[in-house]
Motif scaffolding. Structure first.
Motif, PDB file in Angstrom:
ATOM      1  N   ALA A  44     -13.715   3.868  -5.613  1.00 12.10           N
ATOM      2  CA  ALA A  44     -14.182   3.706  -6.991  1.00 12.10           C
ATOM      3  C   ALA A  44     -14.831   2.345  -7.171  1.00 12.10           C
ATOM      4  O   ALA A  44     -14.767   1.487  -6.299  1.00 12.10           O
ATOM      5  CB  ALA A  44     -12.997   3.858  -7.944  1.00 12.10           C
ATOM      6  N   ALA A  45     -15.414   2.124  -8.336  1.00 14.79           N
ATOM      7  CA  ALA A  45     -15.927   0.800  -8.657  1.00 14.79           C
ATOM      8  C   ALA A  45     -14.733  -0.133  -8.850  1.00 14.79           C
ATOM      9  O   ALA A  45     -13.611   0.318  -9.056  1.00 14.79           O
ATOM     10  CB  ALA A  45     -16.762   0.870  -9.937  1.00 14.79           C
ATOM     11  N   THR A  46     -14.963  -1.442  -8.769  1.00  9.09           N
ATOM     12  CA  THR A  46     -13.836  -2.363  -8.875  1.00  9.09           C
ATOM     13  C   THR A  46     -13.812  -3.197 -10.144  1.00  9.09           C
ATOM     14  O   THR A  46     -12.763  -3.607 -10.583  1.00  9.09           O
ATOM     15  CB  THR A  46     -13.789  -3.329  -7.684  1.00  9.09           C
ATOM     16  N   THR A  47     -14.952  -3.488 -10.729  1.00  9.67           N
ATOM     17  CA  THR A  47     -14.923  -4.308 -11.936  1.00  9.67           C
ATOM     18  C   THR A  47     -14.527  -3.450 -13.126  1.00  9.67           C
ATOM     19  O   THR A  47     -14.663  -2.242 -13.108  1.00  9.67           O
ATOM     20  CB  THR A  47     -16.305  -4.913 -12.201  1.00  9.67           C
TER      21      THR A  47
ATOM     22  N   ALA B 107     -21.082   3.410  -6.724  1.00 12.98           N
ATOM     23  CA  ALA B 107     -20.067   2.375  -6.991  1.00 12.98           C
ATOM     24  C   ALA B 107     -20.502   0.958  -6.622  1.00 12.98           C
ATOM     25  O   ALA B 107     -20.318   0.037  -7.415  1.00 12.98           O
ATOM     26  CB  ALA B 107     -18.748   2.742  -6.305  1.00 12.98           C
TER      27      ALA B 107
ATOM     28  N   LEU C 238      -8.764   2.986   6.671  1.00 11.92           N
ATOM     29  CA  LEU C 238      -8.278   2.695   5.322  1.00 11.92           C
ATOM     30  C   LEU C 238      -9.039   1.525   4.715  1.00 11.92           C
ATOM     31  O   LEU C 238      -9.159   0.470   5.321  1.00 11.92           O
ATOM     32  CB  LEU C 238      -6.787   2.373   5.383  1.00 11.92           C
ATOM     33  N   GLY C 239      -9.554   1.718   3.539  1.00 12.43           N
ATOM     34  CA  GLY C 239     -10.207   0.620   2.841  1.00 12.43           C
ATOM     35  C   GLY C 239     -11.681   0.481   3.122  1.00 12.43           C
ATOM     36  O   GLY C 239     -12.373  -0.267   2.442  1.00 12.43           O
ATOM     37  N   PHE C 240     -12.192   1.186   4.117  1.00 17.56           N
ATOM     38  CA  PHE C 240     -13.603   1.007   4.471  1.00 17.56           C
ATOM     39  C   PHE C 240     -14.468   2.219   4.161  1.00 17.56           C
ATOM     40  O   PHE C 240     -15.672   2.150   4.337  1.00 17.56           O
ATOM     41  CB  PHE C 240     -13.718   0.677   5.966  1.00 17.56           C
TER      42      PHE C 240
ATOM     43  N   ARG D 269     -15.775   0.325 -13.875  1.00 18.16           N
ATOM     44  CA  ARG D 269     -14.915   1.494 -13.855  1.00 18.16           C
ATOM     45  C   ARG D 269     -15.166   2.405 -15.043  1.00 18.16           C
ATOM     46  O   ARG D 269     -15.102   3.619 -14.920  1.00 18.16           O
ATOM     47  CB  ARG D 269     -13.446   1.069 -13.794  1.00 18.16           C
TER      48      ARG D 269
ATOM     49  N   PRO E 216      -8.648   3.991  -5.283  1.00 18.59           N
ATOM     50  CA  PRO E 216      -9.212   2.637  -5.433  1.00 18.59           C
ATOM     51  C   PRO E 216     -10.280   2.308  -4.403  1.00 18.59           C
ATOM     52  O   PRO E 216     -11.221   1.578  -4.718  1.00 18.59           O
ATOM     53  CB  PRO E 216      -7.997   1.728  -5.264  1.00 18.59           C
ATOM     54  N   VAL E 217     -10.155   2.882  -3.199  1.00 15.52           N
ATOM     55  CA  VAL E 217     -11.073   2.473  -2.135  1.00 15.52           C
ATOM     56  C   VAL E 217     -12.510   2.861  -2.454  1.00 15.52           C
ATOM     57  O   VAL E 217     -13.442   2.146  -2.132  1.00 15.52           O
ATOM     58  CB  VAL E 217     -10.657   3.119  -0.799  1.00 15.52           C
TER      59      VAL E 217
ATOM     60  N   VAL F   6       0.843  -1.202   0.000  1.00  8.99           N
ATOM     61  CA  VAL F   6       0.000   0.000   0.000  1.00  8.99           C
ATOM     62  C   VAL F   6       0.872   1.242   0.000  1.00  8.99           C
ATOM     63  O   VAL F   6       0.631   2.210  -0.724  1.00  8.99           O
ATOM     64  CB  VAL F   6      -0.919   0.004   1.235  1.00  8.99           C
TER      65      VAL F   6
ATOM     66  N   VAL G 139       2.284   2.107  -3.440  1.00 10.17           N
ATOM     67  CA  VAL G 139       1.257   2.662  -4.320  1.00 10.17           C
ATOM     68  C   VAL G 139       1.015   4.132  -3.978  1.00 10.17           C
ATOM     69  O   VAL G 139       1.036   5.006  -4.853  1.00 10.17           O
ATOM     70  CB  VAL G 139      -0.065   1.861  -4.190  1.00 10.17           C
ATOM     71  N   MET G 140       0.806   4.414  -2.689  1.00 14.25           N
ATOM     72  CA  MET G 140       0.496   5.784  -2.272  1.00 14.25           C
ATOM     73  C   MET G 140       1.645   6.730  -2.587  1.00 14.25           C
ATOM     74  O   MET G 140       1.426   7.843  -3.090  1.00 14.25           O
ATOM     75  CB  MET G 140       0.207   5.820  -0.768  1.00 14.25           C
TER      76      MET G 140
END
Lengths: 187, 545, 361
Positions: C289-292, C331, C116-118, C296, C286-287, C17, C20-21
């Motif tokens: 946004a849509a994932t597929t 999303a 983070l992530g939620f 996207r 990424p957290v 992580v 990436v950041m």
């Protein structure tokens, strides 16, 4: 005057929708499947009575009539409780603190040295998993035993003991991974 | 690099990984030394365990059957060397659980004497059924790591037409090189095995798929094919992407067909076998030898000498490491299999089984960092060769929502580990899927058991109810009979009073009472008579004096 | 010999992580430097201020929630949120505005949802929305870009304005702040001027550069280039910015063709305000946004459509924050309906409803 019109119009709309809804609730009424059967299908059928009812079916009936909560079944564990909460659309409830999420499976066995052949345990077993007759040796049919432990109190010589079900490599379960920092830390 | 005449396709995702294979392919294959003790687990395959045919104390010859395949999906095990059976116990076996299973222990006598073998010089004269039987008797299972009984797999049945037989020489997982060495040094056996399988399943074509990082193996096999002028067998070079060696992915690359999720490759006219399995089939049919040995790669930074060994099944792993120069001081983990899909073992005192293709000793320090939360980056879905959404599988598996995790096709996951490898949060994704799978299977077993228990319970209730009914019925009948009798009695009494009909009982009682009365009066009369007789006799006597 | 056990895979992983950041932060550097060059020290002051506030709030919340401090403070996500928010705020905004925005973003929009992530909403954009709705006047303290009539303030003067609200002696507010090009276009179109007239106006025409707002076009151009680099390196998903840009191009071309005078041209949209920053750095979070993959595309297109609608007909000059938040709401739905076809399955099967639906048994 315009206020009156507004009030009347809104009241009329409310009445109209009320009539529509009433009509729909009668016309499209769904005959519910007996939910008792569905609840009973989820329960583990140990027939142990730990929920306070005389077996799984009475407990299922109590749940469907609203008399009992869905978190009273220790052998079923959290899985059963969650499945019931899903089925009935109610909030999940925590099980009692002393019970684990996934209880260890056990069966019983009879110490044949001590058995006196009194048939009291045979009468107590809810799934007829004990083989024997009066004055004959009694034995537990291990493949049928559900681990409800109802045969242990009636035995006058205390010859029935609990043992855990042996885990084989092909029934072994992978554990849930730990060491994930999303969980709160102690202290 | 040799050009392919065939067009190849791609599967979704996959990773380019460093192969780490060169180090273990320098030395030729070493034959492992005969160990003192061989520990052969009875179950080394998918399916049912075999039925034991030997007992403690038996002397066995090399190749003798120890346990016979019991049901259809089952495999036999054979003695890898001659000696005596000294133990049949539950001993630790190589399994991620670390549990024990029933194993036959043979103390070798050093002679390595074979049973009488029946090699087949013209296999084509036998029917496919007979050849399948030989495969089954030889205890052959898939040697790519899954250990599925081969006799079952090649029994594709009359309705499945196999168009293409694919021999999997891809060996896509890093560090493993046993198939590579096998193809290099036993090329003609590989080709022979291919031909036999082709004959058994009547496949029109046979493709041997090899990744492009194995030029020697490609050359060796092509040489044999050219020499024997075989037209239906072809070596196809596939790009080195992990996991091209996965059965479904390999089929997609070679034929652009996808195996249906709820079906088998034979449904689309394809059959896949590992090269090692092909060689085992050759040995079983042409030489009559059952499966008692395999090639194992010993590699990793934690071991002194990386190489491939030909090992008897049941050899302790510790002895193999010893024969590879021993451990380095920093050896930290012992992995059975490759770095992507292998599992760690707690000890090296475990036997080599049919599924053991590689022993990887790593010196990597244990992962101390905790996983971060999922940041939903989607890298996992980009590399998944099964085109799943690993993120969703993770969310639902970790919250134990087993219904939803199956709707995202959990059981299509091949556990290749690509998702895990690219995850920036380093979440142990594959562990969650394995956890979910075994939980679901466990729940299924519980459900079957509980349904069964419910039926028994209901039957018991019915039985008790029936017995109660019968008792009640009996009681009722008795009562009825009694009531009838009472009524009849009452009526009799009434009529007796009315018509002076003598009630026999009453009459008997009265008669008895009468008899008593008579007796009494008779007694009294007798007494009176006696008294008077005495008196008169007394009088007479006094008179006579 | 005994060994420790571990779970597969057993290969060293390179991705984290943190990497990436930090790569994203690095990619923002050229555009940020352009902003500082054209708009003065205010940008830098805001970034530093926001970063300090963000890290402190993050530390506070981690302590309150009993989570480990080290991995989360060092992962760079708080810094990224702070930088994005600081770039979106006016350069001379008072210090307490930046404080409130950043604190709200980290404490409420990120940690109260689970950290983070939620979080379902982009924290930087939530912070922006909170301040723009609560303090509309302070949010107009934009600095005019390096133009002839205006001089940029020195560092110390900037500090004084931001922290004390004190203006330098010889300047008034009007001398040092100016509406942004987008804002100007909006107001003047409302006053029925045509695009041509606006761009060539003698008073404020100079703020319009070659393709976008002057100064803004440099920043946007650099953000575009580094954003493309991130896409090539697969650090962000290219489908989101592609969707946004495509939607904007389609809509703005359509409307500009229809009436060239009343609708801003496509290039102006692309190179003004925070567009490229939003497209490549904010929407690609990424957290939230849509994932597929299909999801996207739709997510990006939705953002583009909303940006255009808000800019053209809405009441805010730059609609990126609202567009992103609106699509954040959508999303999960997008993911649900764009599930890809799994290997070996014949068609897209999206999950059935699982609640109470046991009929298949």
């Amino acid at each position: 005057m315009s206020i009156l019109t507004a009030i009347l119009t809104l009241a009329l709309i409310a009445a109209l929708f009320g009539l529509l809804l009433g009509y729909a609730s009668v016309k499209f009424h769904v005959e519910g499947d007996p939910v008792v059967d569905k609840i009973d299908a989820i329960l583990p059928q140990t027939q142990c009575g730990q929920c306070g009812f005389a077996g799984c079916r009475p407990y299922a009936e109590a749940i469907s009539s609203g008399e009992a909560e869905i978190n009273l079944c220790p052998p079923g564990g959290e899985t059963t409780m969650l499945a019931l909460s899903d089925l009935l659309g109610v909030e999940p409830l925590a099980l009692d603190a002393e019970h684990d999420d996934i209880p260890e499976k056990t069966v019983v066995y009879i110490d044949e040295e001590t058995c006196i052949g009194c048939t009291l345990c045979i009468q107590a077993c809810p799934v007829d998993a004990i083989l024997g007759a009066a004055k004959q040796m009694h034995t537990i049919i291990e493949s049928e035993c559900t681990g409800c432990d109802l045969c242990i109190p009636p035995c006058p010589v205390d010859c029935i003991h609990i043992k855990p079900v042996k885990v084989e490599p092909d029934t072994w379960r992978w554990p849930l991974p730990d060491h994930v920092s999303t969980a709160p830390q102690a202290g | 690099m040799s050009l392919n005449s065939r067009h190849l396709w791609h599967f979704h995702g996959g990773l380019k990984l460093p192969s780490n294979k060169a180090v273990s392919t320098i030395k030729p294959i070493t034959r492992a030394l005969l160990p003192k003790r061989l520990v052969i687990p009875v179950q080394q395959h998918i399916g049912e365990a075999g039925k034991l045919l030997v007992k403690v104390g038996d002397s066995v010859l090399k190749g003798q059957v120890l346990a016979q395949a019991s049901s259809y999906v089952s495999a036999s095990i054979h003695a890898p060397s001659s000696g005596k059976v000294v133990e049949i116990e539950e001993l630790p076996v190589p399994h991620p659980s670390g549990l024990s299973a029933l194993s036959v222990v043979i103390e070798t006598d050093g002679e390595d004497k074979w049973i009488e073998l029946s090699p087949l010089h013209h296999p084509n004269t036998k029917s496919p059924t007979e050849l399948r039987q030989l495969i089954r008797q030889a205890g052959i299972v898939g040697l790519g790591g899954a250990a599925f009984p081969t006799a079952v797999k090649v029994n594709t049945g009359p309705h499945a037409e196999i168009d293409t037989l694919i021999i999997n020489g891809a060996e896509c997982e890093p560090s493993i090189s046993c198939d590579d060495m096998l193809m290099r040094h036993y090329a003609s056996e590989v080709i022979s095995g291919c031909g036999l399988i082709q004959y058994i399943v009547s496949a029109k074509h046979c493709l041997i798929a090899i990744e492009d990082n194995k030029p020697e193996a490609i050359a060796a096999l092509r040489a044999v094919i050219t020499e024997k002028a075989l037209h239906t067998i072809e070596v196809v070079v596939v790009p080195t992407i992990y996991p091209t060696g996965g059965e479904k992915q390999l089929i997609k690359v070679l034929s652009n067909k996808e195996v249906p999720s709820d079906g088998f490759p034979s449904d689309i006219g394809v059959l896949v076998q590992n090269v090692g399995t092909a060689v085992a089939i050759h040995k079983a049919i042409c030489l009559g030898e059952p499966l008692i040995s395999r090639i194992v790669t010993i590699t990793g930074e934690g071991v002194q000498q990386a190489h491939n060994m030909e090992v008897l099944i049941g050899t302790p792993m510790s002895e193999l490491i010893e024969q590879s120069g021993g451990y380095h001081d920093d050896a930290a983990k012992l992995i059975m299999g490759g770095p992507m899909m292998g599992f760690t073992l707690q000890t090296d005192h475990l036997p080599v089984t049919k599924a053991c293709n590689c022993l990887l000793v790593s010196n990597a320090a244990e992962q101390t960092a905790d996983a971060m939360p999922c940041i939903r980056c989607g890298a996992c879905a980009t590399v998944c060769p099964a085109q799943l959404l690993p993120q969703q599988l993770y969310w639902h598996a970790s919250s134990k929502n087993f219904d939803l995790v199956q709707e995202y096709h959990l059981f299509d996951c091949i556990e290749c580990g690509c998702c895990n490898h690219v995850c920036p949060s380093q979440i142990p994704l594959v562990q969650y899927y394995r956890f979910a799978k075994t939980e679901i299977w466990n729940q299924e077993r519980d459900r079957i058991k509980s349904d069964h228990a419910r039926i028994r319970h209901e039957f018991r209730q019915q039985r008790l109810d029936r017995e109660k009914k019968e008792r009640d019925e009996k009681l009722r009948k008795k009562k009825e009979l009694l009531a009838k009798k009472k009524i009849a009695e009452a009526e009799t009494k009434k009529t007796a009073d009315e018509t002076t009909e003598i009630d026999p009982k009453k009459a008997a009682i009265e008669a008895a009472m009468q008899r008593v009365k008579d007796k009494k009066s008779a007694q009294q009369t007798a007494t009176t008579n006696l008294t008077s007789a005495t008196e008169s006799s007394n009088e007479k006597s006094t008179q006579e004096q | 010999m005994q060994f420790k056990t571990a779970t597969s895979p057993h290969l060293a992983q390179q991705n984290s992580v943190q990497s990436v950041m930090y790569k994203v932060l690095l990619a923002m550097l050229p555009g940020t430097i352009a902003m500082i060059v054209f708009f003065g020290w205010g940008v830098l002051v805001n970034i530093i201020l926001a970063s300090v506030v963000a890290l402190s709030c993050e530390a506070l919340m981690l302590l309150l929630r009993k989570r480990p401090l080290k991995p989360y403070l060092l992962d760079g996500s708080a810094l990224l949120t702070a930088t994005l928010l600081a770039l979106a705020l006016p350069q001379l905004a008072p210090w307490w505005l930046t404080l409130i925005g950043t604190a709200f973003a980290i404490i409420v929009a990120k940690h109260l949802y689970g950290g983070l992530g939620f979080n379902p909403f982009n924290p930087a954009m939530v912070g922006y929305i909170v301040v723009i709705i609560s303090f509309p006047r302070e949010m107009t303290q934009w600095v005019p870009p390096l133009l002839d009539d205006y001089t940029l303030l020195t560092f110390s003067e900037t500090l004084r304005v931001i922290f004390h609200g004190e203006l330098p002696l010889t300047y008034g507010w009007d001398a040092i702040t100016m509406a942004t090009p987008l804002d100007t276009v909006k107001t003047q179109l409302g006053l029925e001027l045509s695009i041509n007239e606006i761009e060539n106006h003698k008073e404020y025409g100079s703020m319009f550069g070659a393709i976008g707002g002057f100064g803004w076009e440099w920043a946007n151009g650099l953000f575009l280039m580094t954003g493309l680099y991130l896409c090539i390196k697969r650090i962000i998903d290219w489908r989101i910015p592609a969707g946004i840009i495509a939607a904007i191009l389609v809509l703005s071309n359509l409307f500009a063709l229809y009436d060239y005078a009343s609708f801003t041209p496509p290039t102006f949209h692309l190179f003004s305000g925070g567009f490229m920053l939003g497209a490549f750095f904010i929407a690609t979070d990424p957290v939230t946004a849509a994932t597929t993959t299909k999801g996207r595309w739709l997510y990006g297109a939705g953002i583009g459509i909303f940006i255009y609608i808000i800019r053209t007909w809405g009441s805010y000059p730059d609609g990126i924050a609202f567009a992103v938040i609106l699509m954040n709401m959508a999303a999960p739905l997008l993911d649900y309906y764009t599930m890809p076809r799994a290997f070996g399955h014949r068609w897209n099967e999206f999950p059935h409803h699982h609640l109470g639906d046991k009929d298949e048994e």
